[in-house]
Enzyme design. Structure first.
Site, PDB file in Angstrom:
ATOM      1  CG  ASP A 133      -1.992  -0.948   0.997  1.00 18.15           C
ATOM      2  OD1 ASP A 133      -2.411  -1.611   0.021  1.00 18.15           O
ATOM      3  OD2 ASP A 133      -2.470  -1.463   2.091  1.00 18.15           O
ATOM      4  CE1 TYR A 134       5.702   5.391   2.570  1.00 13.82           C
ATOM      5  CE2 TYR A 134       7.036   4.323   1.002  1.00 13.82           C
ATOM      6  CZ  TYR A 134       6.785   5.212   1.791  1.00 13.82           C
ATOM      7  OH  TYR A 134       7.726   6.365   1.777  1.00 13.82           O
ATOM      8  CB  SER A 138      15.456   4.680  -0.927  1.00 12.32           C
ATOM      9  OG  SER A 138      14.281   3.731  -1.004  1.00 12.32           O
ATOM     10  CD  GLU A 141      23.992  -6.996  -4.672  1.00 11.12           C
ATOM     11  OE1 GLU A 141      23.887  -6.854  -3.454  1.00 11.12           O
ATOM     12  OE2 GLU A 141      24.541  -6.277  -5.283  1.00 11.12           O
ATOM     13  CE  LYS A 199      13.845  -4.216  -1.246  1.00 12.09           C
ATOM     14  NZ  LYS A 199      13.104  -4.138  -0.023  1.00 12.09           N
ATOM     15  CG  ASP A 222      11.494  -8.192   4.884  1.00 11.17           C
ATOM     16  OD1 ASP A 222      11.850  -6.981   4.580  1.00 11.17           O
ATOM     17  OD2 ASP A 222      10.331  -8.762   4.972  1.00 11.17           O
ATOM     18  CE1 TYR A 248      23.140  -2.556   0.757  1.00 16.05           C
ATOM     19  CE2 TYR A 248      22.094  -4.318   1.722  1.00 16.05           C
ATOM     20  CZ  TYR A 248      22.127  -2.844   1.374  1.00 16.05           C
ATOM     21  OH  TYR A 248      21.500  -2.241   2.198  1.00 16.05           O
ATOM     22  CE  LYS A 289       9.776  -3.545  -1.894  1.00 13.60           C
ATOM     23  NZ  LYS A 289       8.792  -2.945  -1.591  1.00 13.60           N
ATOM     24  CB  CYS A 319     -19.116   8.120  15.155  1.00 12.11           C
ATOM     25  SG  CYS A 319     -17.400   7.709  15.905  1.00 12.11           S
ATOM     26  CB  CYS A 333     -18.752   9.863  19.713  1.00 10.07           C
ATOM     27  SG  CYS A 333     -18.518  10.430  18.010  1.00 10.07           S
ATOM     28  CB  CYS A 361     -16.533  10.723  13.293  1.00 10.66           C
ATOM     29  SG  CYS A 361     -17.189  11.353  14.752  1.00 10.66           S
ATOM     30  CB  CYS A 411     -15.007  11.627  17.943  1.00  7.98           C
ATOM     31  SG  CYS A 411     -15.034   9.775  17.817  1.00  7.98           S
TER      32      CYS A 411
END
Length: 648
Positions: free
Chosen positions: A11-12, A58, A90, A92, A94, A204, A293, A387, A390, A405, A410
């Site tokens: 998701d990121y 990165s 190479e 990856k 984790d 590495y 990935k 909600c 609340c 909400c 809340c």
């Protein structure tokens, strides 16, 4: 320090890619603190900083072979190479990226990647990893006078299993997965606690290296590191073309379960180090490397129910209650469902057998139902209209995926609400930040923002780590905030779509909180820049009884919620003018500058066009300044803006 991510890597990556596309289309939106311009995360509090001699970059991600082919084509084009290019592949690993500094052959310092420039200094913990040499050897002679070695600290699956067995014997909760356990171990303040994690290390890359004839290729560099005494991944391979890269990846995607460590992909690097230097980097990503990935792991299980929790900003977040199932070595009993549209578009219903993936091998997510196993006709799920925490009305903004909400009091979002109310752009209550906001809420002293004005010295001194002088300063800041005026209060209340500029417009047009609370949608859209969605959000906010009660308490506390009322037609030194702000001004925040411009009848927009009258530029101004210069638009500094506001 927690090493407990709230969204999955997958998701990121998707969100980061969306942000990259947005910034490519609209460069003026790119800011220096954008995630696309940074690497990793900010250093953790409580550990000394570790400044990297050269940035630890990165990598851009690829998810399909076609993206690898595109990467290869870019490398050949930028490198002016017509034939195939040699790459080093190479695995990856984790774990956690770290850097090791050796001077005259001895380990002198080490740290995490952090934001790529500065990480956390964890030398003592790194010394506990047996596969990190404390002194280098060099068969060809003396080791380099100085070298920064980069690599991955990780936890083997077998060591992870042993560690959890011991924890269970001691009645402790087992760790969730090897990666977070490794990262948490390295950030321990006690080296003995880090040593008990039994971490491993693969080298590495290098940052700086001081030697007469350094390696010429990535493959030679790995061999050189091995010769210095480092463990280098035994499965790394040099290949002669991108097609061989694809074949290597396919082979290890099948073999990943047989390895004694977690991998989530393959890193592909141009082998020729001179070519790497010529290719350089763009933003935070080197042009000469890419991370492929692997597909997320998946299993099937029964969806028992769909429940909802409320986030810190008021979003309603549906999640799946699952029949517990093992996936990727972890027992999963709940998973994210994102939002109502995601549930409906994937036809997910309670009682279904569903497919669950651990995206990035961390956070589980329901992909969809196995329709051929559905029994009966389970009803479609709908988001609650009130909600679950609340009971306030839920706002379903048109065109937005998330429901929210509408109650500013809340409990689920109270800490964030209090922090925002006290922030510099709102009521500017110095000293009331993240930590104090959380402490005030958790202690029961603050149930909504109005309770800040009921605090006294005795209350504050009852909180942990609060001294008398600090408490007195906070109380003085709270008292001083009472005179900020209606625009600041409106912004501080956190009404959806009412930022500082819209707050200033509404304050000037209505003059008091009472007039605004009584306004209809038709009244509100008469204000310049206030559309139907903003008007609906404002009306819905004031329709909630808890919000009205909180505003009454703010009034009773003496908080000024009035503003000089202006005529509907723009009047003032900047009547009818459009301005754009860029960079950092010497004394004004962006919100403060916007407020002054709007009060003078002007309008602030986020992008430069031919319709822009002025650009106000401070330090580190970005592409907006460049575009203004190209279009010949007048450029002001802060002094120039103040002269313009004064009509001089």
């Amino acid at each position: 320090m927690l090493d407990n991510p709230q969204i999955s890597d997958e998701d990121y990556d998707a969100l980061l890619r969306e942000l990259l596309d947005l910034e490519e289309a609209h460069p003026e939106l790119r800011t220096p603190d954008s995630p696309t311009q940074r690497v990793g995360g900010t250093p953790a509090a409580g550990l000394p900083p570790y400044v990297h001699a050269r940035p630890m970059l990165s990598l851009a991600n690829a998810f399909e072979p076609a993206e690898l082919a595109a990467f290869d084509a870019r490398v050949r084009k930028l490198g002016a190479i017509s034939g195939d290019i040699a790459y080093t592949c190479e695995l990856k690993i984790d774990g956690l990226a770290v850097s090791l500094r050796y001077d005259d052959g001895r380990l002198t310092a080490g740290g995490t990647r952090g934001d790529g420039t500065t990480g956390e200094e964890i030398t003592a913990n790194l010394r506990t990893i047996k596969s990190i040499p404390l002194a280098l050897r060099d068969a060809s002679g003396a080791p380099p006078r100085h070298i920064d070695v980069r690599g991955e600290a990780y936890l083997r699956k077998s060591d992870f299993a042993t560690l959890n067995e011991r924890r269970e014997e001691l009645g402790l909760r087992p760790f969730e997965n090897p990666r977070n356990t490794a990262a948490g171990g390295l950030r321990q303040k006690d080296p003995q606690a880090a040593a008990r994690r039994r971490l491993s290390f693969y080298a590495y890359a290098v940052g700086e290296i001081d030697m007469r004839e350094p390696p010429r290729t990535q493959w030679e560099l790995l061999e050189y590191l091995r010769g210095l005494g480092f463990r280098v991944n035994e499965h790394a391979r040099r290949v002669g073309s991108i097609d061989e890269v694809v074949a290597f990846i396919a082979a290890f995607e099948e073999q990943r379960e047989s390895l004694d460590y977690e991998i989530d992909g393959v890193v592909v690097k141009v082998d020729d180090l001179a070519l790497q230097t010529r290719l350089g980097s763009v933003g935070k990503d080197p042009r000469w490397a890419i991370a492929y990935k692997f597909r997320a792991r998946e299993v099937r299980t029964k969806l028992l129910a769909i429940e909802v929790n409320v986030g810190r900003t008021g979003t309603l977040n549906p999640y799946a209650v699952l029949e517990p199932v093992r996936v990727g070595g972890v027992t999963v009993s709940s998973a994210t469902l994102h939002n109502q549209e995601y549930i409906r578009s994937n036809d997910i219903r309670a009682g279904d057998v569903v497919t669950v993936i651990r995206a990035g091998d961390v956070i589980p997510r329901v992909v969809g139902p196995v329709l051929e196993l559905r029994t009966g006709s389970p009803p479609e799920w709908t988001m609650p209209t009130t909600c679950p925490v609340c009971g306030a009305d839920v706002d379903f903004p048109e065109g937005e995926a998330m429901a929210r909400c509408t109650n500013a009091t809340c409990p689920a979002q109270l800490v964030e609400r209090v922090r925002h109310f006290a922030s510099r752009g709102a009521m500017d209550i110095e000293g009331v930040g993240d930590q104090l906001s959380a402490a005030l809420v958790e202690s029961g002293l603050v149930h909504d923002a109005s309770d800040l004005y009921q605090l006294n010295l005795e209350n504050l001194l009852s909180l942990p780590r609060m001294a008398e002088k600090s408490a007195s300063n906070v109380l003085a800041a709270i008292a001083g905030s009472k005179t900020r005026g209606l625009a600041r209060v409106l912004y501080g209340l956190g009404i959806r779509m009412v930022g500082s500029q819209n707050a200033a417009i509404l304050a000037g047009d209505f003059g008091s909180i009472e007039a605004l609370a009584a306004a209809t949608e038709s009244d509100l859209v008469q204000s310049d820049g206030i559309g139907d969605e903003i008007a609906r959000s404002v009306v819905l906010f004031f329709a909630q009884e808890p919000n009205r009660a909180m505003i009454a308490r703010l009034t009773d506390a003496g908080v000024d919620m009035t503003a000089p009322k202006r005529e509907r037609a723009p009047a003032g030194a900047l009547a009818g003018k459009t301005l754009v702000l860029t960079g950092t001004l010497p004394t004004l925040t962006r919100d403060e500058a916007s407020e002054l411009i709007v009060a003078a009848g002007g309008k602030v927009t986020g992008s430069v066009s031919k319709k822009t009258d002025y650009v106000v530029a401070g330090e580190e101004a970005g592409t907006k300044l460049t575009k203004a210069e190209q279009l010949g638009i007048p450029i002001l500094d802060e002094s120039g803006l103040r002269r313009l506001l004064n009509g001089t």
